[in-house]
Design an enzyme around this catalytic site. Sequence first.
Site, PDB file in Angstrom:
ATOM      1  N   GLY A   1       3.487   6.469   8.308  1.00 34.62           N
ATOM      2  CA  GLY A   1       4.843   6.563   7.777  1.00 34.62           C
ATOM      3  C   GLY A   1       5.719   5.404   8.205  1.00 34.62           C
ATOM      4  O   GLY A   1       6.759   5.147   7.606  1.00 34.62           O
TER       5      GLY A   1
ATOM      6  N   ILE B   1      -6.765 -26.000  -3.403  1.00 39.23           N
ATOM      7  CA  ILE B   1      -7.373 -27.333  -3.395  1.00 39.23           C
ATOM      8  C   ILE B   1      -8.789 -27.310  -3.970  1.00 39.23           C
ATOM      9  O   ILE B   1      -9.307 -28.351  -4.348  1.00 39.23           O
ATOM     10  CB  ILE B   1      -7.398 -27.960  -1.980  1.00 39.23           C
ATOM     11  CG1 ILE B   1      -8.165 -27.080  -0.992  1.00 39.23           C
ATOM     12  CG2 ILE B   1      -5.987 -28.218  -1.487  1.00 39.23           C
ATOM     13  CD1 ILE B   1      -8.303 -27.706   0.395  1.00 39.23           C
ATOM     14  N   GLY B   2      -9.413 -26.125  -4.020  1.00 44.00           N
ATOM     15  CA  GLY B   2     -10.709 -26.015  -4.683  1.00 44.00           C
ATOM     16  C   GLY B   2     -11.889 -26.457  -3.855  1.00 44.00           C
ATOM     17  O   GLY B   2     -12.660 -27.311  -4.295  1.00 44.00           O
ATOM     18  N   VAL B   3     -12.011 -25.902  -2.657  1.00 44.04           N
ATOM     19  CA  VAL B   3     -13.182 -26.199  -1.833  1.00 44.04           C
ATOM     20  C   VAL B   3     -13.751 -24.911  -1.282  1.00 44.04           C
ATOM     21  O   VAL B   3     -13.030 -23.953  -1.035  1.00 44.04           O
ATOM     22  CB  VAL B   3     -12.854 -27.135  -0.642  1.00 44.04           C
ATOM     23  CG1 VAL B   3     -12.545 -28.536  -1.108  1.00 44.04           C
ATOM     24  CG2 VAL B   3     -11.720 -26.571   0.201  1.00 44.04           C
ATOM     25  N   GLN B   4     -15.067 -24.898  -1.104  1.00 45.46           N
ATOM     26  CA  GLN B   4     -15.704 -23.842  -0.330  1.00 45.46           C
ATOM     27  C   GLN B   4     -15.818 -24.370   1.083  1.00 45.46           C
ATOM     28  O   GLN B   4     -16.322 -25.475   1.313  1.00 45.46           O
ATOM     29  CB  GLN B   4     -17.076 -23.498  -0.892  1.00 45.46           C
ATOM     30  CG  GLN B   4     -17.779 -22.385  -0.128  1.00 45.46           C
ATOM     31  CD  GLN B   4     -19.094 -21.993  -0.769  1.00 45.46           C
ATOM     32  OE1 GLN B   4     -19.242 -22.068  -1.986  1.00 45.46           O
ATOM     33  NE2 GLN B   4     -20.054 -21.589   0.051  1.00 45.46           N
ATOM     34  N   ILE B   5     -15.312 -23.593   2.052  1.00 47.74           N
ATOM     35  CA  ILE B   5     -15.251 -24.072   3.426  1.00 47.74           C
ATOM     36  C   ILE B   5     -15.891 -23.077   4.370  1.00 47.74           C
ATOM     37  O   ILE B   5     -16.103 -21.922   4.031  1.00 47.74           O
ATOM     38  CB  ILE B   5     -13.795 -24.336   3.864  1.00 47.74           C
ATOM     39  CG1 ILE B   5     -12.940 -23.091   3.640  1.00 47.74           C
ATOM     40  CG2 ILE B   5     -13.218 -25.543   3.153  1.00 47.74           C
ATOM     41  CD1 ILE B   5     -11.494 -23.230   4.101  1.00 47.74           C
TER      42      ILE B   5
ATOM     43  N   ASP C   1      -0.035  -7.538   1.499  1.00 45.35           N
ATOM     44  CA  ASP C   1       0.421  -6.148   1.611  1.00 45.35           C
ATOM     45  C   ASP C   1       1.942  -6.053   1.678  1.00 45.35           C
ATOM     46  O   ASP C   1       2.490  -5.254   2.441  1.00 45.35           O
ATOM     47  CB  ASP C   1      -0.211  -5.469   2.824  1.00 45.35           C
ATOM     48  CG  ASP C   1      -0.106  -3.942   2.739  1.00 45.35           C
ATOM     49  OD1 ASP C   1       0.133  -3.421   1.634  1.00 45.35           O
ATOM     50  OD2 ASP C   1      -0.248  -3.279   3.774  1.00 45.35           O
TER      51      ASP C   1
ATOM     52  N   HIS D   1       0.819  -1.220   0.000  1.00 50.67           N
ATOM     53  CA  HIS D   1       0.000   0.000   0.000  1.00 50.67           C
ATOM     54  C   HIS D   1       0.850   1.266   0.000  1.00 50.67           C
ATOM     55  O   HIS D   1       0.334   2.350  -0.228  1.00 50.67           O
ATOM     56  CB  HIS D   1      -1.007  -0.011   1.160  1.00 50.67           C
ATOM     57  CG  HIS D   1      -0.456   0.331   2.507  1.00 50.67           C
ATOM     58  ND1 HIS D   1      -0.204  -0.613   3.464  1.00 50.67           N
ATOM     59  CD2 HIS D   1      -0.127   1.519   3.068  1.00 50.67           C
ATOM     60  CE1 HIS D   1       0.242  -0.024   4.563  1.00 50.67           C
ATOM     61  NE2 HIS D   1       0.300   1.277   4.345  1.00 50.67           N
TER      62      HIS D   1
ATOM     63  N   SER E   1       4.720   2.402   7.897  1.00 48.69           N
ATOM     64  CA  SER E   1       4.325   1.298   7.022  1.00 48.69           C
ATOM     65  C   SER E   1       5.507   0.748   6.248  1.00 48.69           C
ATOM     66  O   SER E   1       6.221   1.488   5.577  1.00 48.69           O
ATOM     67  CB  SER E   1       3.277   1.767   6.012  1.00 48.69           C
ATOM     68  OG  SER E   1       2.006   1.798   6.572  1.00 48.69           O
TER      69      SER E   1
END
Length: 515
Positions: free
Chosen positions: A254, A311-315, A184, A154, A256
């Site tokens: 500042g 891995i392709g799952v909705q959790i 970030d 950012h 950051s």
Amino acid sequence: MTQRENSTPPASGFFKSRRVALLASVAGVGLAVLVGGTGLYGSTRFAGIAPAVAAAAETAVQPSGFADLVARVKPAVISVRVRFDGAAQVSNQDDNTEPFRQGSPLDRFFRQFGFPDDPNQGLPDGMPQMRRNIAAEGSGFFISADGYAVTNNHVINNAKTVQVITDDGRTLSAKVIGSDPNTDLAVIKVEGQNFPFVKFAERDPRIGDWVVAVGNPFGLGGTVTAGVVSARGRDIGSGPYDDFIQIDAPINKGNSGGPAFDVNGNVIGVNTAIYSPSGGSVGIGFDIPADTAKLVVAQLKDKGSVTRGWIGVQIQPVTAGIADSLGLKKAEGAMVDEPQQGSPAAKAGIESGDVITAVNGAPVKDARDLARTIAMMAPDSSVKLDIIRQGQQKSVSLALAQMPNDQQQAKVGTGSAQPTSGVPHLGLQVAPASEVSGAGGQGVVVTAVDPDGPAAEQGFQTGNIILDVGGKVVANAGDVRNALSEAKAQGKHDILMRVKMGDATRFVALPLGNA
């Protein structure tokens, strides 16, 4: 009593402990003097000994300070100045400040810093001229002698030009090598050799460890503050991989991108955000941990971007209600709502309702923990997942794919619940999906919700489709009643339902109540 008085340790306790230490030392000295002469001051032979020893004792109880540490690490810390063209500047401000603006969900809790609305605010007279036309300022630190440095995404996002100011006062041009919005972090490069640099810590800090922050708050480069590690594993809602270290070393706008050091001079974290109702430091800062930074920075330095495992799952999280309904001892792990078609999880046989409890033997605390763990692993890595399926423990192995478009890892659900009925004590009325136009023919459709019932409290709405209850497929209200009766007979306090809401399917634990 003022805020300062409230935050200042009671003086009596400090001086009391200090006094006890001094008296113990002086008492020993007095005994030695009496043995060697007629009295404490009865002989010129011992004149002045007591004051000298007392002074030495006083020095001994003083903290050693961080001067030697700072002298080693401060030369590696840089100030980062960023300029934008007109369009990019507007875009940058929108991208980086919108989540923390007044009225936003995070405004009450967190403010990212590095982009003050008024760059001259709070500066002594005469200093604004030094910062004229500086659109943004932050901090950073060298990680190699050939000029690679770390800062926050950012800080440099949409930058037209980037400059760094070294600790010895040189202003150098830098180019952005790569950045990762999800964590970030960003890597920049300055041309040259023999730059002083620092290394990331190899071990995790402990709560209570000393920490020293060095950075460029409000344009005051080379500022050093100290404190302790206050907490670990903080989720501040800023992204899918939140795992921040909390510190109480004062950091401000500042800081950051600047480093936080342990007492050995290793970087334990990258300063990124503060809790600040007022915009200034209140002693609650958040750092990206070194172990995360090392993995991300290595990829950014090597190829300018980050690839993540998938891995392709909705959790969703395992709530106490879900744990009870499944017979789990603890509300831990990540529950699979559904595997995505063609994903590594689907190919490996992961099913809806499975609870993933460990990755390569390391326990999974919750859904977010699983998301972070998988995301930090390289695509094509082989992993073993421990799962619980219908009360039985299983293990499956699979090869990770690359996250599509390198966007977000496993989708993490909120864990909110939904309801059903035709069953009085749940506060729901249902009808067979086969009898409701557009419902798809499977399960039962929620046709009414009692606003004062348990189902409403869990967020059930008309139109939700209940596919199964307690692991049993339901087609009518009778099936729902039977499943509820069976669960109550087994002594369960919650019943697990698989509910389709729009295009998403999730599991909801609904309290059975006393009816």
